[in-house]
Design a protein around this motif. Sequence first.
Motif, PDB file in Angstrom:
ATOM      1  N   MET A   1       9.765  45.938  67.456  1.00  0.00           N
ATOM      2  CA  MET A   1       9.985  44.696  67.259  1.00  0.00           C
ATOM      3  C   MET A   1       8.754  43.619  67.740  1.00  0.00           C
ATOM      4  N   MET A   2       8.042  42.864  66.725  1.00  0.00           N
ATOM      5  CA  MET A   2       7.437  42.067  67.145  1.00  0.00           C
ATOM      6  C   MET A   2       7.827  40.739  67.781  1.00  0.00           C
ATOM      7  N   THR A   3       7.418  40.243  69.062  1.00  0.00           N
ATOM      8  CA  THR A   3       7.815  39.158  69.555  1.00  0.00           C
ATOM      9  C   THR A   3       6.928  37.952  69.557  1.00  0.00           C
ATOM     10  N   LYS A   4       7.678  36.752  69.345  1.00  0.00           N
ATOM     11  CA  LYS A   4       6.809  35.379  69.256  1.00  0.00           C
ATOM     12  C   LYS A   4       7.296  34.793  70.299  1.00  0.00           C
ATOM     13  N   THR A   5       6.235  33.591  70.847  1.00  0.00           N
ATOM     14  CA  THR A   5       6.432  32.679  71.758  1.00  0.00           C
ATOM     15  C   THR A   5       6.886  31.442  71.134  1.00  0.00           C
ATOM     16  N   ILE A   6       8.194  30.725  71.492  1.00  0.00           N
ATOM     17  CA  ILE A   6       8.347  29.352  70.853  1.00  0.00           C
ATOM     18  C   ILE A   6       8.562  28.278  72.284  1.00  0.00           C
ATOM     19  N   LYS A   7       8.123  27.245  71.917  1.00  0.00           N
ATOM     20  CA  LYS A   7       8.186  26.176  72.876  1.00  0.00           C
ATOM     21  C   LYS A   7       9.545  25.365  72.461  1.00  0.00           C
ATOM     22  N   ILE A   8      10.228  25.420  73.797  1.00  0.00           N
ATOM     23  CA  ILE A   8      11.614  24.656  73.605  1.00  0.00           C
ATOM     24  C   ILE A   8      11.496  23.586  74.822  1.00  0.00           C
ATOM     25  N   HIS A  13      16.609  24.613  76.431  1.00  0.00           N
ATOM     26  CA  HIS A  13      16.806  25.824  77.257  1.00  0.00           C
ATOM     27  C   HIS A  13      18.261  25.698  77.789  1.00  0.00           C
ATOM     28  N   LYS A  14      18.540  24.825  78.461  1.00  0.00           N
ATOM     29  CA  LYS A  14      19.860  24.646  78.982  1.00  0.00           C
ATOM     30  C   LYS A  14      21.072  24.620  78.113  1.00  0.00           C
ATOM     31  N   LEU A  15      20.799  24.345  76.773  1.00  0.00           N
ATOM     32  CA  LEU A  15      21.884  24.404  75.826  1.00  0.00           C
ATOM     33  C   LEU A  15      22.033  25.729  75.278  1.00  0.00           C
ATOM     34  N   LEU A  16      20.806  26.375  75.084  1.00  0.00           N
ATOM     35  CA  LEU A  16      20.804  27.891  74.920  1.00  0.00           C
ATOM     36  C   LEU A  16      21.555  28.610  75.945  1.00  0.00           C
ATOM     37  N   SER A  17      21.181  28.613  77.166  1.00  0.00           N
ATOM     38  CA  SER A  17      21.737  29.075  78.091  1.00  0.00           C
ATOM     39  C   SER A  17      23.303  29.121  78.212  1.00  0.00           C
ATOM     40  N   GLU A  18      23.640  27.687  78.046  1.00  0.00           N
ATOM     41  CA  GLU A  18      25.292  27.631  77.927  1.00  0.00           C
ATOM     42  C   GLU A  18      25.810  28.582  76.810  1.00  0.00           C
ATOM     43  N   LEU A  19      25.008  28.633  75.798  1.00  0.00           N
ATOM     44  CA  LEU A  19      25.778  29.289  74.557  1.00  0.00           C
ATOM     45  C   LEU A  19      25.646  30.768  74.729  1.00  0.00           C
ATOM     46  N   ALA A  20      24.807  31.515  75.522  1.00  0.00           N
ATOM     47  CA  ALA A  20      24.791  32.787  75.713  1.00  0.00           C
ATOM     48  C   ALA A  20      25.637  33.367  76.660  1.00  0.00           C
ATOM     49  N   ASN A  23      25.421  39.220  78.309  1.00  0.00           N
ATOM     50  CA  ASN A  23      24.836  40.176  77.505  1.00  0.00           C
ATOM     51  C   ASN A  23      24.032  39.657  76.476  1.00  0.00           C
ATOM     52  N   GLU A  24      23.784  38.740  76.386  1.00  0.00           N
ATOM     53  CA  GLU A  24      23.247  37.988  74.983  1.00  0.00           C
ATOM     54  C   GLU A  24      21.886  37.321  75.480  1.00  0.00           C
ATOM     55  N   THR A  25      20.939  37.714  74.465  1.00  0.00           N
ATOM     56  CA  THR A  25      19.533  37.140  74.649  1.00  0.00           C
ATOM     57  C   THR A  25      19.533  35.767  73.865  1.00  0.00           C
ATOM     58  N   PHE A  26      18.558  35.055  74.239  1.00  0.00           N
ATOM     59  CA  PHE A  26      18.175  33.773  73.355  1.00  0.00           C
ATOM     60  C   PHE A  26      18.187  34.129  71.895  1.00  0.00           C
ATOM     61  N   ASN A  27      17.548  35.379  71.491  1.00  0.00           N
ATOM     62  CA  ASN A  27      17.255  35.676  70.214  1.00  0.00           C
ATOM     63  C   ASN A  27      18.804  35.667  69.607  1.00  0.00           C
ATOM     64  N   ASP A  28      19.460  36.532  70.267  1.00  0.00           N
ATOM     65  CA  ASP A  28      20.905  36.658  69.690  1.00  0.00           C
ATOM     66  C   ASP A  28      21.551  35.338  69.424  1.00  0.00           C
ATOM     67  N   VAL A  29      21.548  34.371  70.343  1.00  0.00           N
ATOM     68  CA  VAL A  29      22.127  33.248  70.267  1.00  0.00           C
ATOM     69  C   VAL A  29      21.520  32.341  68.956  1.00  0.00           C
ATOM     70  N   ILE A  30      20.089  32.435  68.958  1.00  0.00           N
ATOM     71  CA  ILE A  30      19.459  31.809  68.028  1.00  0.00           C
ATOM     72  C   ILE A  30      19.786  32.460  66.629  1.00  0.00           C
ATOM     73  N   ALA A  31      19.817  33.943  66.424  1.00  0.00           N
ATOM     74  CA  ALA A  31      20.201  34.288  65.147  1.00  0.00           C
ATOM     75  C   ALA A  31      21.660  34.123  64.652  1.00  0.00           C
ATOM     76  N   PHE A  32      22.526  34.040  65.633  1.00  0.00           N
ATOM     77  CA  PHE A  32      23.973  33.592  65.518  1.00  0.00           C
ATOM     78  C   PHE A  32      24.073  32.190  64.928  1.00  0.00           C
ATOM     79  N   LEU A  33      23.401  31.509  65.469  1.00  0.00           N
ATOM     80  CA  LEU A  33      23.568  29.851  64.976  1.00  0.00           C
ATOM     81  C   LEU A  33      22.612  29.729  63.512  1.00  0.00           C
ATOM     82  N   ILE A  34      21.659  30.627  63.412  1.00  0.00           N
ATOM     83  CA  ILE A  34      21.012  30.669  61.986  1.00  0.00           C
ATOM     84  C   ILE A  34      22.086  31.050  60.860  1.00  0.00           C
TER      85      ILE A  34
END
Length: 87
Positions: A1-8, A13-20, A23-34
């Motif tokens: 899997m190719m990875t990309k860097t995004i600026k947040i 970052h804090k909100l994503l951390s609270e949602l994860a 065992n979840e990565t930020f990618n998991d959280v973002i995919a779920f939200l999408i």
Amino acid sequence: MMTKTIKISEKTHKLLSELASKNETFNDVIAFLIDYYHENEEFSDKQAEAYNRDIEKFEKGDMENVSELTLSELEKRITKLENEIKK
């Protein structure tokens, strides 16, 4: 899997951390939200296009498929929609 860097922001970052969970990565959280966004969109693109075509027809005076509602009927429909949204 190719990875990309995004600026947040730090706040995002804090909100994503609270949602994860642990065992979840930020990618998991973002995919779920999408996925959640797509499942809960008010209209699909196809539906929105159809509604916009109907609005354009109406604005040009084409009254095909247009019906009148009393204020009472409109209030009942709005109440029904509001109750469905609350579910």
